[in-house]
Structure formats: structure tokens, C-alpha cells
Design a protein around this motif. Structure first.
Motif, PDB file in Angstrom:
ATOM      1  N   THR A 121       0.844  -1.190   0.000  1.00 38.18           N
ATOM      2  CA  THR A 121       0.000   0.000   0.000  1.00 38.18           C
ATOM      3  C   THR A 121       0.878   1.239   0.000  1.00 38.18           C
ATOM      4  OG1 THR A 121      -1.714  -1.165   1.255  1.00 38.18           O
ATOM      5  CG2 THR A 121      -1.873   1.234   1.153  1.00 38.18           C
ATOM      6  N   LEU A 122       0.691   2.091  -0.989  1.00 36.56           N
ATOM      7  CA  LEU A 122       1.434   3.344  -1.101  1.00 36.56           C
ATOM      8  C   LEU A 122       0.482   4.500  -0.863  1.00 36.56           C
ATOM      9  CD1 LEU A 122       4.041   4.890  -1.865  1.00 36.56           C
ATOM     10  CD2 LEU A 122       3.250   4.825  -4.247  1.00 36.56           C
ATOM     11  N   ARG A 123       0.877   5.388   0.058  1.00 39.63           N
ATOM     12  CA  ARG A 123       0.061   6.555   0.380  1.00 39.63           C
ATOM     13  C   ARG A 123       0.786   7.849  -0.005  1.00 39.63           C
ATOM     14  NH1 ARG A 123      -2.155   5.516   6.560  1.00 39.63           N
ATOM     15  NH2 ARG A 123      -3.499   3.699   6.112  1.00 39.63           N
ATOM     16  N   TYR A 124      -0.005   8.816  -0.469  1.00 42.62           N
ATOM     17  CA  TYR A 124       0.493  10.165  -0.731  1.00 42.62           C
ATOM     18  C   TYR A 124      -0.383  11.117   0.072  1.00 42.62           C
ATOM     19  CZ  TYR A 124       1.762  14.460  -3.166  1.00 42.62           C
ATOM     20  OH  TYR A 124       2.196  15.727  -3.456  1.00 42.62           O
ATOM     21  N   TYR A 125       0.206  11.765   1.091  1.00 41.57           N
ATOM     22  CA  TYR A 125      -0.574  12.586   2.015  1.00 41.57           C
ATOM     23  C   TYR A 125      -0.826  13.970   1.431  1.00 41.57           C
ATOM     24  CZ  TYR A 125      -0.532   9.256   5.810  1.00 41.57           C
ATOM     25  OH  TYR A 125      -0.755   8.145   6.589  1.00 41.57           O
ATOM     26  N   LEU A 126      -2.117  14.324   1.351  1.00 41.44           N
ATOM     27  CA  LEU A 126      -2.519  15.664   0.943  1.00 41.44           C
ATOM     28  C   LEU A 126      -2.419  16.635   2.108  1.00 41.44           C
ATOM     29  CD1 LEU A 126      -5.658  14.626  -1.118  1.00 41.44           C
ATOM     30  CD2 LEU A 126      -3.360  15.096  -1.980  1.00 41.44           C
ATOM     31  N   THR A 127      -2.831  16.182   3.282  1.00 41.04           N
ATOM     32  CA  THR A 127      -2.643  16.906   4.539  1.00 41.04           C
ATOM     33  C   THR A 127      -2.181  15.876   5.561  1.00 41.04           C
ATOM     34  OG1 THR A 127      -4.876  16.585   5.443  1.00 41.04           O
ATOM     35  CG2 THR A 127      -4.568  18.428   3.925  1.00 41.04           C
ATOM     36  N   ALA A 128      -2.062  16.291   6.810  1.00 40.27           N
ATOM     37  CA  ALA A 128      -1.610  15.363   7.847  1.00 40.27           C
ATOM     38  C   ALA A 128      -2.621  14.253   8.095  1.00 40.27           C
ATOM     39  CB  ALA A 128      -1.344  16.115   9.151  1.00 40.27           C
ATOM     40  N   ARG A 129      -3.870  14.420   7.645  1.00 39.79           N
ATOM     41  CA  ARG A 129      -4.902  13.424   7.933  1.00 39.79           C
ATOM     42  C   ARG A 129      -5.592  12.878   6.684  1.00 39.79           C
ATOM     43  NH1 ARG A 129      -6.454  12.960  13.242  1.00 39.79           N
ATOM     44  NH2 ARG A 129      -5.673  14.536  14.687  1.00 39.79           N
ATOM     45  N   ARG A 130      -5.346  13.407   5.523  1.00 40.36           N
ATOM     46  CA  ARG A 130      -6.013  12.958   4.310  1.00 40.36           C
ATOM     47  C   ARG A 130      -4.969  12.520   3.298  1.00 40.36           C
ATOM     48  NH1 ARG A 130      -8.567  17.914   5.635  1.00 40.36           N
ATOM     49  NH2 ARG A 130     -10.663  17.628   6.478  1.00 40.36           N
ATOM     50  N   PHE A 131      -5.261  11.419   2.601  1.00 39.60           N
ATOM     51  CA  PHE A 131      -4.265  10.881   1.686  1.00 39.60           C
ATOM     52  C   PHE A 131      -4.937  10.133   0.539  1.00 39.60           C
ATOM     53  CE2 PHE A 131      -4.939   7.880   5.160  1.00 39.60           C
ATOM     54  CZ  PHE A 131      -5.204   6.681   4.497  1.00 39.60           C
ATOM     55  N   LEU A 132      -4.189   9.991  -0.544  1.00 42.58           N
ATOM     56  CA  LEU A 132      -4.543   9.117  -1.649  1.00 42.58           C
ATOM     57  C   LEU A 132      -3.722   7.839  -1.518  1.00 42.58           C
ATOM     58  CD1 LEU A 132      -4.423  11.742  -4.542  1.00 42.58           C
ATOM     59  CD2 LEU A 132      -6.435  11.034  -3.217  1.00 42.58           C
ATOM     60  N   PHE A 133      -4.239   6.728  -2.035  1.00 40.66           N
ATOM     61  CA  PHE A 133      -3.503   5.475  -1.885  1.00 40.66           C
ATOM     62  C   PHE A 133      -3.683   4.598  -3.116  1.00 40.66           C
ATOM     63  CE2 PHE A 133      -7.687   4.015  -0.605  1.00 40.66           C
ATOM     64  CZ  PHE A 133      -7.731   2.716  -1.106  1.00 40.66           C
ATOM     65  N   THR A 134      -2.726   3.698  -3.307  1.00 41.90           N
ATOM     66  CA  THR A 134      -2.840   2.581  -4.247  1.00 41.90           C
ATOM     67  C   THR A 134      -2.524   1.306  -3.473  1.00 41.90           C
ATOM     68  OG1 THR A 134      -0.524   2.753  -4.950  1.00 41.90           O
ATOM     69  CG2 THR A 134      -2.173   3.987  -6.211  1.00 41.90           C
ATOM     70  N   ASN A 135      -3.207   0.229  -3.818  1.00 45.21           N
ATOM     71  CA  ASN A 135      -3.027  -1.038  -3.116  1.00 45.21           C
ATOM     72  C   ASN A 135      -2.940  -2.180  -4.118  1.00 45.21           C
ATOM     73  OD1 ASN A 135      -4.655  -3.631  -1.950  1.00 45.21           O
ATOM     74  ND2 ASN A 135      -3.398  -2.711  -0.358  1.00 45.21           N
ATOM     75  N   LEU A 136      -1.901  -2.997  -3.968  1.00 47.73           N
ATOM     76  CA  LEU A 136      -1.746  -4.229  -4.735  1.00 47.73           C
ATOM     77  C   LEU A 136      -1.815  -5.385  -3.756  1.00 47.73           C
ATOM     78  CD1 LEU A 136       1.263  -3.212  -7.033  1.00 47.73           C
ATOM     79  CD2 LEU A 136      -1.190  -2.987  -7.531  1.00 47.73           C
ATOM     80  N   ALA A 137      -2.655  -6.370  -4.024  1.00 42.12           N
ATOM     81  CA  ALA A 137      -2.839  -7.486  -3.088  1.00 42.12           C
ATOM     82  C   ALA A 137      -2.945  -8.789  -3.855  1.00 42.12           C
ATOM     83  CB  ALA A 137      -4.085  -7.272  -2.227  1.00 42.12           C
ATOM     84  N   GLY A 138      -2.395  -9.839  -3.245  1.00 46.86           N
ATOM     85  CA  GLY A 138      -2.467 -11.168  -3.836  1.00 46.86           C
ATOM     86  C   GLY A 138      -2.626 -12.226  -2.758  1.00 46.86           C
TER      87      GLY A 138
END
Length: 269
Positions: A121-138
Motif C-alpha cells: 500500500t502506497l500513500r500520498y498525504y494531501l494533509t496530515a490526515r487525508r491521503f490518496l492510496f494505491t493497493n496491490l494485493a495477492g
């Protein structure tokens, strides 16, 4: 008479600027003590995206490795083993979490459990509490009726609780999934993902955590992991965990719900 009128005019011209200056000063003083024209709860006190680099100027790398196993012989021969690996990396606005796990069990030479799982899971924080993410799972768990389950999702997340002994993160997203049932069809399509992670530091040497993750397409797969980590000596500790998985769609001879209870040796770095 005309001289008196001229003196009166000069007096008025000097008095009006004084009155205006005094009025402006009173307004400024009143504004300094007046309530803001908006409710306080609408003020966003979170650091901006440009401040996050100053909050975490250095890269941080942390991880845990836990291993456990049991071997019994006698009237029957049983072997059980499991392991988990987690690696967290953060730098400024970027946070990444890699998780790997494996489970194996056999009885009298026959394999009774074999499960491999991994996610990133990769997160990119927009603020200290809000973020965008991508998730790869298998996931591969033939004993649950699936030869493999893969997903690639992206979405939005919130840090509901942060900064104290408790933490709570929520993630909501969507993407694609590929599944292969044992002796069944292969399916490709869209999937929705919902995840929540709660942690509570009971003390400087113990932590309780609860993680729930759900993928929903033609089959709703849910996993809940409850764990208690206790430090024993330095970076060495013990981990007690209980994992429950549920599939709404499985072959008729495969149970929809399975559980794993383990006590592992834990190493943190």
C-alpha cells in the motif's frame, strides 16, 4: 462676520479628519476582540501539503518479522508453521507498507493448510490526515477454494485518530480484480475495497491492533486480524494474533469462514 465664518470652516476641516481617525482606531480595536465571522470548527488547522516535508525531513524505515511453528509426533504426526513480515517506509508525503505472510500445516504427511498472502500500500498525504492510496494485493489459498486472488485498487483515505496512544485509519477505493477458483472459472472485473486499521499503545512495551479489509466483486472476501504485541527484551517480543477470513462464494465442500490463532516470536527493527 466673514472672518468668524472662515475660522469656523478651518475648525471643521481639522475636526473631521480627527473624528475619522478615531473611528477607524475604534473599529480596528473592536475587530481585534470580535468573534471570527465563521464557526471555529470550520478552521482547518492541519498542516498543508508543503508543511509535511518539514514535519518528516528524514526517511524512516521500520519493520517486523514474526515466526512460529509446532511439531508433534506420536500417535499422529503434525506440523504447523507460519510467518509474517512487514516493512514500512516513509519520507515526507510518501508512506509505503509491504506485508507478506505464509501458513503451512500437515497431518500424517498430508498437507492440511497452505496459504500465501502479500500486499503493498502506497500513500500520498494531501494533509496530515487525508491521503490518496494505491493497493496491490495477492492471495493463494487452495483450501479456501481459490487458486489465486489478485487486486489492484486506488482511492482516498482518512486518519481519523492520530497523534495519541490510539490510531485509526480508513481507506475506501476501487479497481480491478482477477480470481481463479479451484476447478472453476477464471474471473476478471471490477472490485471495491474497504479497509480500517486501529491501534492502541497500551504501554511503552505493548500494542493492540485490529485490521479489517474487504474486497467485493462477485465474491466478498473479508479478513480481520487482531493482534497483541509485547516487547520482552530489546527488539525481541511475542505476538499473539487471531485471523478470521470469510468468502461469500466457495465450493460446496469448502467452509466459507476459517480462522488462524498463532503465538509467534517477534523481531522489530
Amino acid at each position: 462676520m466673514s472672518e468668524r465664518l472662515r475660522q469656523c470652516g478651518r475648525h471643521r476641516r481639522r475636526t473631521v479628519p480627527r473624528i475619522l481617525a478615531g473611528g477607524l482606531a475604534l473599529c480596528a480595536a473592536g475587530a481585534a476582540h470580535a468573534d471570527p465571522p465563521y464557526p471555529p470548527f470550520l478552521i482547518d488547522a492541519e498542516p498543508s501539503v508543503f508543511d509535511l516535508g518539514q514535519l518528516e525531513p528524514k526517511a524512516q524505515l521500520k519493520g517486523t518479522l514474526s515466526l512460529g511453528g509446532v511439531r508433534t509426533t506420536g500417535s499422529s504426526s503434525n506440523t504447523n508453521g507460519n510467518g509474517k513480515f512487514e516493512l514500512k517506509y516513509r519520507y515526507a508525503r510518501w508512506h509505503n507498507r509491504l506485508k507478506l505472510s505464509a501458513l503451512y500445516g500437515s497431518q500424517d504427511g498430508n498437507t492440511t493448510a497452505r496459504r500465501y498472502a502479500g500486499s503493498d500500500t502506497l500513500r500520498y498525504y494531501l494533509t496530515a490526515r487525508r491521503f490518496l492510496f494505491t493497493n496491490l494485493a495477492g492471495l493463494q489459498d487452495r483450501f479456501a477454494g481459490y487458486d489465486y486472488q489478485f487486486s489492484e485498487t486506488a482511492g482516498y483515505g482518512w486518519r481519523v485518530l492520530h497523534g495519541g496512544p490510539q490510531g485509526l485509519d480508513l481507506e475506501l477505493g476501487a479497481g480491478l480484480a482477477q480470481t481463479q477458483e479451484v476447478d472453476g472459472p477464471r474471473r476478471n472485473g471490477g472490485v471495491a475495497r474497504l479497509a480500517a486499521h486501529y491501534s492502541y499503545h497500551l504501554s511503552d512495551h505493548s500494542k493492540f491492533s485490529q485490521a479489517v479489509e474487504m474486497f467485493a466483486d462477485h465474491n466478498a472476501y473479508t479478513q480481520a486480524v487482531t493482534s497483541l504485541d509485547v516487547s520482552v527484551y530489546g527488539d525481541i517480543g511475542l505476538q499473539l494474533s487471531y485471523t478470521v477470513t470469510h468468502n461469500t462464494r466457495t465450493p460446496s465442500d469448502v467452509p466459507k469462514t476459517t480462522s488462524i490463532t498463532s503465538i509467534n516470536l517477534l523481531y522489530s527493527f
